[in-house]
Design an enzyme around this catalytic site. Structure first.
Site, PDB file in Angstrom:
ATOM      1  N   ASP A   1       5.950   9.439  -4.126  1.00  0.00           N
ATOM      2  CA  ASP A   1       6.580   8.367  -4.915  1.00  0.00           C
ATOM      3  C   ASP A   1       6.997   8.889  -6.288  1.00  0.00           C
ATOM      4  OD1 ASP A   1       5.801   6.781  -2.766  1.00  0.00           O
ATOM      5  OD2 ASP A   1       4.028   6.013  -3.787  1.00  0.00           O
TER       6      ASP A   1
ATOM      7  N   ASP B   1       3.910  10.512  -8.819  1.00  0.00           N
ATOM      8  CA  ASP B   1       4.427   9.629  -9.876  1.00  0.00           C
ATOM      9  C   ASP B   1       4.983  10.412 -11.070  1.00  0.00           C
ATOM     10  OD1 ASP B   1       3.428   7.682  -8.219  1.00  0.00           O
ATOM     11  OD2 ASP B   1       1.691   7.212  -9.474  1.00  0.00           O
TER      12      ASP B   1
END
Length: 317
Positions: A159, A138
């Site tokens: 991600d 992230d």
């Protein structure tokens, strides 16, 4: 004290720096970036320019919604570094019109952190130019609004570019750090009525230089849907060999029938689309006209706001 100093290297500036941050107070107004932000005017209608001199600034920075048009300029992403080590974000940007240039932002919390966000950005009409954004999981949370990233290096594992902004990345290096499984994006568009998504144009999806010798141990995908209408366009990019032929993967609990994942004129050993997942929204665009809707001019209305910042951008393909 407000300093008025010529600084022609600042993109889009009027030539005046309003304050200087330095590890040595004798060289500037403030010793921390946060202090400079807190003393900046609220709702400034013109850029408030803060020059952050070379140094490592270990702090968490919040730019609230009342601090608009803040421009941070460093001495280079390897010289001016904002560093945190925490579950959370290093810099949290909420004031519209934000811009960063020649700065490195790092969250060094590593793989054990549930979310080691370097940049959390919900600032409309925001720009990162010639910056380095480094984290693991992230790394860049592109929350909302129109965002533009030019000539930036972005590092992460899982991600690591995610959120529901309308964001365009041009000429950026998207670096996977070593992890057995890597996902570059997790875009989170929730509705067909939103005009959000990520466009990558002339970027490189590759391994970080320090992990290049472990590339064969990594399996990566270009992204997975954080919400059902997840939208990502990969245009004229280099895709390296660790990207799995299927290209994209599922996210637990999210549908795949409404996503939009498109590719156009990509090159590199991972760019062959013959083995891509067989989802209705995954496709290769056949011509420039189909790709134009994902370009900066159309997707983030770049022509209406980026030229005033003095940052180079390509309006089309």
């Amino acid at each position: 004290m407000v300093l008025l100093i010529s600084f022609n290297a600042v993109a889009g500036s009027s030539g005046s720096i309003n304050s200087i941050v330095s590890k040595d107070r004798n060289s500037g107004n403030y010793t921390t970036v946060g202090e400079a932000i807190r003393n900046a005017p609220e709702f400034s209608q013109k850029p408030y320019i803060i020059h952050v001199l070379a140094g490592i600034y270990q702090e968490y920075i919040l730019i609230p919604s009342t601090k608009i048009n803040i421009h941070l300029f460093g001495d280079g992403p390897n010289h001016t570094i904002i560093l945190a080590n925490q579950n959370g974000s290093t810099i949290d940007i909420r004031g519209e019109g934000f811009m960063a240039q020649n700065i490195g932002v790092i969250n060094s919390a590593g793989l054990d952190a549930s979310a080691a966000v370097a940049v959390r950005n919900e600032a409309n009409n925001s720009i990162f130019f010639q910056c380095s954004i480094q984290g693991f999981q992230d790394t860049l949370w592109a929350v909302s609004g129109r965002q533009f990233y030019k000539n930036c290096d972005i590092y992460g594992t899982v991600d690591f570019i995610y959120g529901n902004a309308a964001a365009v990345f041009q000429d950026c290096m998207i670096y996977a750090r070593y992890r057995q499984f890597v996902t570059f994006t997790a875009q989170s568009r929730e509705s067909p009525y939103e005009k959000t998504g990520f466009t990558f144009q002339r970027c490189s999806f590759t391994m970080s230089p320090e992990d290049e010798d472990r590339k064969s141990e990594v399996r990566a995908t270009l992204g997975r849907p954080l919400r059902n209408y997840s939208t990502v366009a990969i245009l004229q990019c280099y895709i390296d060999s660790m990207v799995d032929p299927k290209g994209w993967e599922e996210m637990s609990g999210q549908g795949i029938d409404k996503v939009t994942y498109v590719e156009f004129e990509n090159v590199g050993p991972g760019s062959n689309t013959d083995g891509r997942v067989d989802w209705s929204g995954v496709r290769v665009l056949g011509n420039h006209n189909q790709a134009l809707v994902f370009t900066a001019s159309y997707f983030i209305d770049a022509d209406s706001w980026i030229p005033t910042r003095g940052v180079p951008y390509d309006s089309e393909l």
